[in-house]
Design a protein around this motif. Structure first.
Motif, short mmCIF file in Angstrom:
data_model
loop_
_atom_site.label_atom_id
_atom_site.label_comp_id
_atom_site.label_asym_id
_atom_site.label_seq_id
_atom_site.Cartn_x
_atom_site.Cartn_y
_atom_site.Cartn_z
N PHE A 155 33.40 -37.47 5.13
CA PHE A 155 34.71 -38.26 5.13
C PHE A 155 35.53 -37.89 3.98
CE2 PHE A 155 32.24 -40.72 8.41
CZ PHE A 155 33.28 -40.65 9.23
N SER A 156 36.60 -37.95 3.96
CA SER A 156 37.78 -37.80 2.69
C SER A 156 39.02 -38.57 3.17
CB SER A 156 37.79 -36.27 2.64
OG SER A 156 38.87 -36.18 1.38
N TRP A 157 39.35 -39.23 2.04
CA TRP A 157 40.62 -39.96 2.49
C TRP A 157 41.58 -39.72 1.40
CZ3 TRP A 157 40.82 -44.03 6.03
CH2 TRP A 157 39.45 -44.88 6.43
N THR A 158 42.86 -39.54 1.61
CA THR A 158 44.07 -39.28 0.78
C THR A 158 45.01 -40.27 1.19
OG1 THR A 158 43.32 -37.01 0.77
CG2 THR A 158 45.48 -37.51 0.02
N VAL A 159 45.73 -40.96 0.25
CA VAL A 159 46.90 -41.83 0.63
C VAL A 159 47.98 -41.07 0.06
CG1 VAL A 159 47.84 -44.10 0.29
CG2 VAL A 159 45.34 -43.87 0.60
N THR A 160 49.13 -40.78 0.52
CA THR A 160 50.33 -40.39 -0.15
C THR A 160 51.54 -41.49 0.36
OG1 THR A 160 50.71 -38.97 1.81
CG2 THR A 160 49.54 -38.05 0.22
N HIS A 161 52.54 -41.01 -0.53
CA HIS A 161 53.90 -41.56 -0.13
C HIS A 161 54.63 -40.79 0.49
CE1 HIS A 161 58.01 -43.25 -1.01
NE2 HIS A 161 57.23 -44.44 -1.19
N PRO A 162 55.40 -41.27 1.48
CA PRO A 162 56.34 -40.57 2.34
C PRO A 162 57.10 -39.55 1.67
CG PRO A 162 56.10 -42.79 3.29
CD PRO A 162 55.57 -42.77 1.89
N ALA A 163 57.50 -39.74 0.40
CA ALA A 163 58.56 -39.23 -0.30
C ALA A 163 58.03 -38.21 -1.05
CB ALA A 163 59.34 -40.11 -1.20
N SER A 164 56.72 -38.19 -1.39
CA SER A 164 55.93 -37.29 -2.25
C SER A 164 54.74 -36.57 -1.61
CB SER A 164 55.84 -37.78 -3.39
OG SER A 164 54.96 -36.86 -4.33
N PRO A 165 54.30 -35.23 -1.64
CA PRO A 165 53.11 -34.99 -1.19
C PRO A 165 51.86 -35.19 -1.99
CG PRO A 165 54.53 -33.13 -2.06
CD PRO A 165 55.06 -34.21 -2.18
N ASP A 166 52.11 -35.66 -3.32
CA ASP A 166 51.17 -35.94 -4.11
C ASP A 166 50.35 -37.33 -3.89
OD1 ASP A 166 51.98 -33.79 -5.92
OD2 ASP A 166 53.64 -35.36 -6.87
N PRO A 167 48.98 -36.98 -4.01
CA PRO A 167 48.22 -38.29 -3.80
C PRO A 167 48.29 -39.38 -4.60
CG PRO A 167 46.98 -36.18 -3.79
CD PRO A 167 48.21 -35.88 -4.45
N ILE A 168 48.42 -40.74 -3.82
CA ILE A 168 48.56 -41.72 -4.95
C ILE A 168 47.01 -42.07 -4.98
CG2 ILE A 168 48.94 -44.31 -4.64
CD1 ILE A 168 51.17 -43.74 -2.61
N LEU A 169 46.14 -41.96 -4.09
CA LEU A 169 44.69 -42.41 -4.07
C LEU A 169 43.96 -41.60 -3.13
CD1 LEU A 169 42.69 -44.94 -4.83
CD2 LEU A 169 43.33 -46.04 -2.94
N THR A 170 42.69 -41.13 -3.75
CA THR A 170 41.82 -40.29 -2.79
C THR A 170 40.33 -40.97 -2.98
OG1 THR A 170 41.18 -38.97 -4.64
CG2 THR A 170 42.92 -38.32 -3.18
N SER A 171 39.56 -40.59 -1.94
CA SER A 171 38.19 -41.35 -1.66
C SER A 171 37.23 -40.27 -0.98
CB SER A 171 38.15 -42.88 -1.02
OG SER A 171 36.64 -43.01 -0.86
N PRO A 172 36.27 -39.85 -1.65
CA PRO A 172 35.35 -38.66 -1.06
C PRO A 172 34.43 -39.35 -0.15
CG PRO A 172 34.45 -38.94 -3.21
CD PRO A 172 35.87 -40.00 -2.86
N SER A 173 34.42 -40.76 0.48
CA SER A 173 33.31 -41.31 1.28
C SER A 173 33.67 -42.10 2.29
CB SER A 173 32.53 -42.48 0.00
OG SER A 173 33.39 -43.44 0.17
N SER A 174 33.01 -42.61 2.98
CA SER A 174 33.48 -43.20 4.17
C SER A 174 34.29 -44.43 4.27
CB SER A 174 32.28 -43.24 5.27
OG SER A 174 31.32 -44.31 4.66
N VAL A 175 34.46 -44.98 2.70
CA VAL A 175 34.92 -46.28 2.64
C VAL A 175 36.44 -45.98 1.62
CG1 VAL A 175 34.72 -48.34 1.37
CG2 VAL A 175 32.92 -47.39 2.66
N LEU A 176 37.40 -46.44 1.90
CA LEU A 176 38.52 -46.46 1.16
C LEU A 176 38.82 -47.87 0.67
CD1 LEU A 176 41.09 -44.89 0.00
CD2 LEU A 176 42.36 -45.56 2.13
N ARG A 177 39.11 -48.00 -0.61
CA ARG A 177 39.48 -49.18 -1.27
C ARG A 177 40.59 -49.01 -2.06
NH1 ARG A 177 34.91 -52.64 -2.09
NH2 ARG A 177 32.86 -51.87 -1.36
N ILE A 178 41.70 -50.00 -1.66
CA ILE A 178 42.76 -49.96 -2.04
C ILE A 178 43.21 -51.21 -2.76
CG2 ILE A 178 45.44 -49.69 -1.81
CD1 ILE A 178 44.72 -48.24 0.95
N GLN A 179 43.03 -50.97 -4.23
CA GLN A 179 42.98 -52.11 -5.11
C GLN A 179 44.63 -52.89 -4.92
OE1 GLN A 179 40.25 -53.41 -6.84
NE2 GLN A 179 39.11 -51.82 -5.97
N PRO A 180 44.77 -54.08 -5.42
CA PRO A 180 45.89 -54.97 -5.42
C PRO A 180 46.71 -54.20 -6.55
CG PRO A 180 44.15 -56.58 -5.67
CD PRO A 180 43.31 -55.06 -5.71
#
Length: 105
Positions: A74-99
């Motif tokens: 598993f691999s997660w990538t969080v991006t913003h619609p206005a930019s292709p640059d990742p905001i956050l990534t995770s190489p595991s099956s769990v994605l944690r998005i901090q407050p």
């Protein structure tokens, strides 16, 4: 058939009815059976001030009774619609998005 491509489209809907732009993920089929993928998250609302945890799991298709997990990476990538640059990534099956990582709007 091997080599075919399948597109999966996902949108998110806020508690106010706002719908995100669609995200499309393309998967090319191989000779291996397609797994069943499940993504779990807490129920809404999803607010920028909350810790958000998404957990993915995969199960062998019933068409492949001899296949056992783990068979996916598993691999997660969080991006913003206005930019292709990742905001956050995770190489595991769990994605944690901090407050505070995500912005409302």
């Amino acid at each position: 058939r091997e080599g075919e491509t399948v597109d999966i489209m996902v949108t998110a809907t806020s508690i106010f009815g706002a719908v995100s732009r669609p995200i499309i993920h393309s998967i090319s089929r191989r000779a291996d059976p397609v797994p069943l993928v499940q993504i779990d998250a807490r129920p809404p609302p999803y607010l920028p001030s909350y810790l958000l945890i998404f957990t993915a799991s995969a199960f062998p298709s019933r068409c492949a009774p001899g296949l056992t997990a783990p068979f996916l990476n598993f691999s997660w990538t969080v991006t913003h619609p206005a930019s292709p640059d990742p905001i956050l990534t995770s190489p595991s099956s769990v994605l944690r998005i901090q407050p505070g990582v995500l912005q409302a709007g």
